[in-house]
Design a protein around this motif. Structure first.
Motif, short mmCIF file in Angstrom:
data_model
loop_
_atom_site.label_atom_id
_atom_site.label_comp_id
_atom_site.label_asym_id
_atom_site.label_seq_id
_atom_site.Cartn_x
_atom_site.Cartn_y
_atom_site.Cartn_z
N VAL A 277 0.84 -1.19 0.00
CA VAL A 277 0.00 0.00 0.00
C VAL A 277 0.88 1.25 0.00
O VAL A 277 0.64 2.21 -0.74
CB VAL A 277 -0.95 0.00 1.21
N GLU A 278 1.91 1.24 0.81
CA GLU A 278 2.80 2.40 0.94
C GLU A 278 3.49 2.71 -0.38
O GLU A 278 3.72 3.88 -0.72
CB GLU A 278 3.83 2.13 2.03
N ARG A 279 3.81 1.68 -1.16
CA ARG A 279 4.48 1.89 -2.44
C ARG A 279 3.50 2.14 -3.58
O ARG A 279 3.91 2.29 -4.74
CB ARG A 279 5.34 0.66 -2.78
N GLY A 280 2.21 2.15 -3.29
CA GLY A 280 1.21 2.38 -4.33
C GLY A 280 0.93 1.15 -5.16
O GLY A 280 0.33 1.26 -6.25
N GLU A 281 1.30 -0.03 -4.68
CA GLU A 281 1.11 -1.27 -5.42
C GLU A 281 -0.18 -1.99 -5.04
O GLU A 281 -0.56 -2.97 -5.68
CB GLU A 281 2.29 -2.20 -5.16
N LEU A 282 -0.86 -1.50 -4.02
CA LEU A 282 -2.09 -2.11 -3.54
C LEU A 282 -3.03 -0.99 -3.14
O LEU A 282 -2.62 -0.05 -2.45
CB LEU A 282 -1.80 -3.03 -2.34
N THR A 283 -4.27 -1.08 -3.58
CA THR A 283 -5.22 0.01 -3.36
C THR A 283 -5.93 -0.13 -2.02
O THR A 283 -6.09 -1.22 -1.47
CB THR A 283 -6.28 0.04 -4.46
N THR A 284 -6.38 1.00 -1.50
CA THR A 284 -7.35 1.03 -0.40
C THR A 284 -8.63 1.62 -0.96
O THR A 284 -8.59 2.57 -1.74
CB THR A 284 -6.85 1.88 0.78
N ARG A 285 -9.75 1.03 -0.57
CA ARG A 285 -11.04 1.52 -1.10
C ARG A 285 -12.00 1.72 0.06
O ARG A 285 -12.38 0.77 0.74
CB ARG A 285 -11.62 0.53 -2.11
N VAL A 286 -12.37 2.95 0.29
CA VAL A 286 -13.31 3.31 1.35
C VAL A 286 -14.64 3.69 0.71
O VAL A 286 -14.70 4.59 -0.14
CB VAL A 286 -12.77 4.48 2.20
N ALA A 287 -15.70 3.00 1.10
CA ALA A 287 -17.02 3.28 0.54
C ALA A 287 -17.71 4.41 1.30
O ALA A 287 -18.23 5.35 0.70
CB ALA A 287 -17.89 2.03 0.58
N GLU A 288 -17.72 4.31 2.64
CA GLU A 288 -18.44 5.28 3.47
C GLU A 288 -17.77 5.36 4.83
O GLU A 288 -17.14 4.40 5.27
CB GLU A 288 -19.91 4.84 3.67
N VAL A 289 -17.94 6.50 5.49
CA VAL A 289 -17.38 6.70 6.83
C VAL A 289 -18.51 7.11 7.77
O VAL A 289 -19.32 7.99 7.43
CB VAL A 289 -16.28 7.79 6.81
N TYR A 290 -18.55 6.47 8.93
CA TYR A 290 -19.59 6.74 9.93
C TYR A 290 -18.94 6.96 11.29
O TYR A 290 -17.98 6.24 11.64
CB TYR A 290 -20.53 5.54 10.09
N PRO A 291 -19.44 7.88 12.10
CA PRO A 291 -19.04 7.87 13.51
C PRO A 291 -19.44 6.54 14.14
O PRO A 291 -20.45 5.94 13.74
CB PRO A 291 -19.85 9.03 14.12
N ALA A 292 -18.66 6.07 15.10
CA ALA A 292 -18.95 4.77 15.70
C ALA A 292 -20.38 4.69 16.24
O ALA A 292 -21.01 3.63 16.18
CB ALA A 292 -17.94 4.48 16.81
N ASP A 293 -20.88 5.80 16.73
CA ASP A 293 -22.24 5.79 17.28
C ASP A 293 -23.30 5.53 16.22
O ASP A 293 -24.46 5.25 16.55
CB ASP A 293 -22.54 7.12 17.97
N ASP A 294 -22.93 5.63 14.94
CA ASP A 294 -23.86 5.36 13.84
C ASP A 294 -23.65 3.98 13.24
O ASP A 294 -23.95 3.74 12.06
CB ASP A 294 -23.72 6.43 12.75
N ALA A 295 -23.16 3.04 14.04
CA ALA A 295 -22.90 1.69 13.53
C ALA A 295 -24.17 1.02 13.03
O ALA A 295 -24.12 0.22 12.08
CB ALA A 295 -22.25 0.84 14.62
N VAL A 296 -25.30 1.31 13.63
CA VAL A 296 -26.56 0.74 13.15
C VAL A 296 -26.79 1.12 11.70
O VAL A 296 -27.11 0.27 10.85
CB VAL A 296 -27.75 1.19 14.03
N ALA A 297 -26.61 2.39 11.39
CA ALA A 297 -26.80 2.84 10.00
C ALA A 297 -25.81 2.17 9.06
O ALA A 297 -26.16 1.82 7.93
CB ALA A 297 -26.66 4.37 9.93
N ALA A 298 -24.58 2.00 9.52
CA ALA A 298 -23.58 1.34 8.69
C ALA A 298 -24.00 -0.10 8.38
O ALA A 298 -23.89 -0.56 7.24
CB ALA A 298 -22.22 1.37 9.38
N HIS A 299 -24.49 -0.81 9.38
CA HIS A 299 -24.91 -2.19 9.15
C HIS A 299 -26.18 -2.26 8.31
O HIS A 299 -26.35 -3.20 7.52
CB HIS A 299 -25.10 -2.91 10.48
N GLN A 300 -27.06 -1.29 8.46
CA GLN A 300 -28.25 -1.26 7.60
C GLN A 300 -27.83 -1.10 6.14
O GLN A 300 -28.36 -1.76 5.26
CB GLN A 300 -29.17 -0.11 8.02
N ARG A 301 -26.87 -0.22 5.90
CA ARG A 301 -26.39 -0.03 4.52
C ARG A 301 -25.64 -1.27 4.04
O ARG A 301 -25.78 -1.65 2.85
CB ARG A 301 -25.47 1.20 4.47
N LEU A 302 -24.89 -1.92 4.90
CA LEU A 302 -24.18 -3.15 4.53
C LEU A 302 -25.15 -4.19 4.00
O LEU A 302 -24.86 -4.89 3.02
CB LEU A 302 -23.42 -3.69 5.74
#
Length: 315
Positions: A277-302
């Motif tokens: 990852v550091e060398r740019g040879e492997l990607t990171t992909r973030v779909a969405e970011v939630y505050p931990a208190d919104d874990a219910v919403a994250a799991h609903q979207r999952l």
């Protein structure tokens, strides 16, 4: 400390904020102040009560989460040879959830062998997004041991494990035949697929066409299609499964049953992936970011599916 867990199994709404004792780092361990934790499908499997040996009740809350990023805030004695981390260092870690020990926590204690320095080119959110899925793919490819030039077919190639199978397979010099919907074709080609074929009912026929009727040398079944895709594998080939299955391949096909939690302390592989990852040879992909208190919403979207990348909870 604050953690997000549950005392009964069920829908996303069972998730709640828990107050748990701060953990203490023991021999060969470090404590991490967690800043970000990923949401993986296995978290939902555990939440639903479908993971053997993990049962929640009022006296035994469960906390899930397999990927964390944060800073070291305590170091236990008797560290392994080569340990070079210090308090305050930014790190990523692989978590094997067990009882109230899970990544959805403000603090977590991990074996030092499960932890490595966070890639310097990413933040905590991206740092928490890749390790368990990339490690799953890396260990699959180790087990398949395909020589350069071999053909690897991948289902679910736009997903997390499937995407890393494509990317890491291409880096090994494999001819990668990956499935994709039309709107994911650019993404999958960008990960290094040699051939992009249709998802679903056409997949087997397309793989056979690409391989002149022979079939792929191996198949990574990221989409969990099991016996439906066996005809895409050549006689004497290999197939990797990612959930328990009763399928017993014929035609001399060897199955590999992936269970990444057994490899939580494979520090060599964890370190290798982080540096890629550091060398740019492997990607990171973030779909969405939630505050931990919104874990219910994250799991609903999952539960709705079709995510491209990992959801991240921030602490």
């Amino acid at each position: 400390m604050k953690a997000i867990g549950f005392t009964r199994h069920g829908a996303p709404e069972v998730l709640e904020t828990l107050e748990l004792p701060d953990p203490t780092a023991g021999a060969g361990e470090v404590r991490i102040r967690v800043r970000a934790a990923s949401v993986n499908p296995v978290d939902a499997i555990i939440r639903l009560g479908l993971f053997d040996g993990m049962v929640a009740d009022d006296r035994h809350p469960l906390v899930t989460g397999m990927d964390v990023a944060g800073t070291i805030d305590a170091i236990g004695p008797d560290q392994p040879d080569g340990f070079d981390l210090a308090v305050g260092d930014a790190v990523i870690g692989f978590v094997v959830p067990s009882g109230s020990h899970g990544g959805y926590s403000e603090y977590i204690v991990l074996p030092s062998l499960s932890v490595t320095r966070m890639p310097s080119n990413v933040d905590f959110v991206a740092g928490a997004s890749f390790l368990s899925n990339a490690l799953t793919a890396e260990l699959t490819l180790e087990a398949l041991a395909l020589p350069s030039g071999s053909t690897l077919a991948v289902t679910g190639a736009a997903g997390a494990v499937g995407g890393y199978l494509v990317e890491l397979g291409a880096a090994r010099g494999l001819v990668v035949i990956a499935d994709a919907a039309a709107d994911d074709e650019k993404l999958v080609r960008g990960l290094g697929a040699t051939h992009v074929v249709r998802r679903g009912a056409e997949f087997v026929g397309d793989v056979l066409d690409v391989t002149d009727g022979r079939g792929a040398d191996a198949l990574g079944d990221g989409a969990i299609l099991t016996d439906a895709v066996l005809p895409a594998v050549r006689d004497g080939g290999q197939i990797a499964f990612y959930l328990p299955t009763d399928v017993r391949p014929d035609r001399g096909i060897t199955p590999f049953h992936s269970y990444v939690m057994r490899s939580a302390t494979r520090h060599d592989a964890i370190e290798r992936l982080a540096r890629m990852v550091e060398r740019g040879e492997l990607t990171t992909r973030v779909a969405e970011v939630y505050p931990a208190d919104d874990a219910v919403a994250a799991h609903q979207r999952l539960e709705q599916g079709k995510l491209r990348g990992r959801q991240i909870l921030t602490f």
